[in-house]
Design a protein around this motif. Structure first.
Motif, mmCIF file in Angstrom:
data_model
loop_
_atom_site.group_PDB
_atom_site.id
_atom_site.type_symbol
_atom_site.label_atom_id
_atom_site.label_comp_id
_atom_site.label_asym_id
_atom_site.label_seq_id
_atom_site.Cartn_x
_atom_site.Cartn_y
_atom_site.Cartn_z
ATOM 1 N N PRO A 8 1.617 -5.193 -8.809
ATOM 2 C CA PRO A 8 2.761 -4.735 -8.080
ATOM 3 C C PRO A 8 4.144 -5.814 -8.585
ATOM 4 C CG PRO A 8 1.418 -5.950 -6.789
ATOM 5 C CD PRO A 8 0.736 -5.773 -8.034
ATOM 6 N N LEU B 285 2.952 5.720 -7.053
ATOM 7 C CA LEU B 285 2.554 5.499 -8.399
ATOM 8 C C LEU B 285 1.632 6.153 -9.215
ATOM 9 C CD1 LEU B 285 2.250 1.492 -7.771
ATOM 10 C CD2 LEU B 285 4.322 2.576 -8.731
ATOM 11 N N HIS C 46 -4.498 -1.561 -3.767
ATOM 12 C CA HIS C 46 -4.408 -0.317 -4.521
ATOM 13 C C HIS C 46 -3.813 -0.512 -5.794
ATOM 14 C CE1 HIS C 46 -4.997 3.735 -4.636
ATOM 15 N NE2 HIS C 46 -3.986 4.374 -4.529
ATOM 16 N N GLU C 47 -2.694 -1.074 -5.834
ATOM 17 C CA GLU C 47 -1.879 -1.387 -7.002
ATOM 18 C C GLU C 47 -2.477 -2.786 -7.763
ATOM 19 O OE1 GLU C 47 2.732 -1.643 -8.860
ATOM 20 O OE2 GLU C 47 2.211 -1.434 -6.860
ATOM 21 N N LEU D 276 -3.037 1.796 -10.821
ATOM 22 C CA LEU D 276 -3.914 1.424 -9.962
ATOM 23 C C LEU D 276 -4.854 0.404 -10.305
ATOM 24 C CD1 LEU D 276 -4.017 4.804 -8.067
ATOM 25 C CD2 LEU D 276 -2.345 2.881 -7.629
ATOM 26 N N SER E 27 2.166 1.833 -3.311
ATOM 27 C CA SER E 27 1.394 2.266 -4.536
ATOM 28 C C SER E 27 1.116 3.893 -4.200
ATOM 29 C CB SER E 27 -0.068 1.397 -4.078
ATOM 30 O OG SER E 27 -0.563 1.824 -2.971
ATOM 31 N N ASN F 131 -9.281 1.909 -5.609
ATOM 32 C CA ASN F 131 -8.981 3.373 -5.962
ATOM 33 C C ASN F 131 -9.995 4.115 -5.322
ATOM 34 O OD1 ASN F 131 -7.125 5.494 -6.738
ATOM 35 N ND2 ASN F 131 -8.275 5.725 -8.530
ATOM 36 N N TYR G 76 0.766 -1.278 -0.038
ATOM 37 C CA TYR G 76 -0.216 -0.039 0.090
ATOM 38 C C TYR G 76 1.092 1.152 0.151
ATOM 39 C CZ TYR G 76 -3.134 3.679 0.937
ATOM 40 O OH TYR G 76 -4.006 4.629 1.059
ATOM 41 N N GLY H 78 -6.880 -5.733 -7.142
ATOM 42 C CA GLY H 78 -5.577 -5.113 -6.905
ATOM 43 C C GLY H 78 -5.075 -6.255 -5.735
#
Length: 420
Positions: free
Chosen positions: A183, A157, A179-180, A162, A154, A167, A151, A256
């Motif tokens: 990764p 980024l 969130h990402e 995302l 992210s 998001n 987190y 995510g």
């Protein structure tokens, strides 16, 4: 990066929204510990009061943490080895496709060799049974640590990296959902790695530890234990043999990588999916040969449905013109893609889920009918798959519009024909 690739703000929150995202990271680890302790209790009841949870002092074990981290590191080392093949995932929003190394079966074989070697060097599998609760606690600590690191990372980024569903702008919710989207550390894809390696193969290691301990206690493994371990080995081997197929799943394409998936991959899978073997070790059940044959047949039926449906889906997603799909009826969508309305996917919308649930029942039946605890997996998996099809329903409706409504009219049943 062009605005058209930016990830829109998440407005529809799942899993109870922010409150669910706050409570679930507390409730899920407690559930794992509760289940493990219940397996070892005389009553083996899901309704034991007071709840048999250990103290924090009982949970902390440096050796257990070292084993968990060492196991993850070993799997990561295999993942980056130049063995197996390299393939590409589904197209991202900008049209690019990430590359993935496919060597899961190699990882399974090398893991088996490593576990056997450790046993010969004086580190028996029964050690895992003795420290199973501490190992689960260590895996939970690792899950929280990795989720928090993901987190924080992210936050730096661009929006295009995302996840569409993670998001929201609320840190608690985005930490939980992820969130990402993808990764990575260089070419090392963290989500893909965790999805199939440490937890899934670790599940089999826990099964093997229970079988080994049963041999130590009773001289030989029971028929019930051998069935459960064999069924679950087949399931994991199938997942690794068809490893490339996971690249088209909801987890990889849409979700995510946050606490929900991290904890699920590293802790929930190895320590709750092995619950039947753990239960049998402490509550042995004698299985007759006719019953064993019937249960094996049931598992075989579930596997046939599961594998046939998934293979048909994966072939269609990868290459709709595959000759093996000739004769299957499809309907067009506004996206340019087509939807299958015949074959397995013309019977119900999620035939693979039906196969999954049949297998889940077969994994629990060797434990007998005297306790609900070994059927926790069936109950949990039913809730999970019903919720998952609901999520998929919303995603497909927003993606395919009226074509999806047409599909639902053609295929009215979701999982079980003529029932649901």
């Amino acid at each position: 990066m062009s605005d058209k690739y930016r990830t829109a703000k998440t407005t529809e929150l799942e899993f109870g929204g922010v409150l669910g995202a706050l409570l679930l990271p507390l409730l899920l680890p407690c559930t794992v510990l509760y289940l493990l302790h219940s397996c070892r209790s005389d009553a083996a009841s899901l309704l034991s009061l007071p709840l048999p949870l250990p103290t924090l002092g009982e949970l902390w074990d440096p050796l257990a943490l070292a084993l968990v981290l060492g196991w993850c590191g070993f799997q990561a080392l295999i993942y980056i080895m130049p063995i197996g093949s390299v393939t590409h995932g589904m197209p991202l929003r900008d049209g690019t496709r990430l590359s993935y190394r496919i060597n899961g079966v190699h990882a399974l074989v090398l893991s088996a060799v490593a576990v056997a070697a450790l046993g010969l060097c004086g580190l028996p599998l029964s050690l895992l049974h003795q420290r199973i609760v501490q190992l689960a606690a260590a895996a939970t600590l690792a899950s929280f640590t990795l989720s928090l690191a993901l987190y924080v990372r992210s936050l730096c980024l661009p929006s295009s990296a995302l996840a569409p569903r993670g998001n929201s702008g609320n840190p608690v919710y985005d930490f939980f959902i992820g969130h990402e989207l993808n990764p990575r550390v260089g070419n090392f894809d963290l989500k893909y790695f965790c999805e199939l390696r440490p937890g899934l193969i670790g599940w089999l290691v826990v099964d093997a530890a229970m079988l080994w301990r049963e041999c130590e206690l009773r001289g030989s493994p029971s028929l019930a234990m051998m069935l459960i371990c064999s069924f679950q080995f087949l399931y994991v081997f199938d997942a690794l043999w068809h490893e490339e197929a996971v690249l088209t799943t909801m987890d990889i394409v849409h979700d995510g990588f946050g606490f929900m998936l991290v904890f699920g991959d590293l802790t929930w899978v190895p320590f709750t999916y092995s619950l039947q073997a753990h239960f049998l070790l402490h509550h042995p059940h004698t299985l007759t040969v006719p019953m064993a044959i019937a249960i094996t047949t049931l598992n075989g039926l579930g596997y046939f449905i599961f594998r046939s449906a998934n293979s048909q889906k994966n072939r269609f997603r990868r290459n709709p013109t595959d000759p093996r799909l000739a004769g299957l009826e499809t309907i067009p969508t506004a996206t340019g893609r087509r939807l299958l309305v015949s074959g397995w996917w013309g019977m119900v919308r999620h035939p693979n889920y039906l196969g999954d649930l049949v297998m889940a029942l077969a994994w629990s039946l060797p434990c007998g009918l005297g306790h609900v605890l070994p059927y926790f997996y069936v109950l949990y998996f039913t809730v999970l798959l019903v919720h998952r099809q609901s999520r998929d329903q919303g995603l497909c409706r927003s993606k395919y519009g009226s074509a999806w409504d047409t599909y639902c009219q053609r295929v009215p049943y979701r999982i079980l024909p003529y029932v649901y």
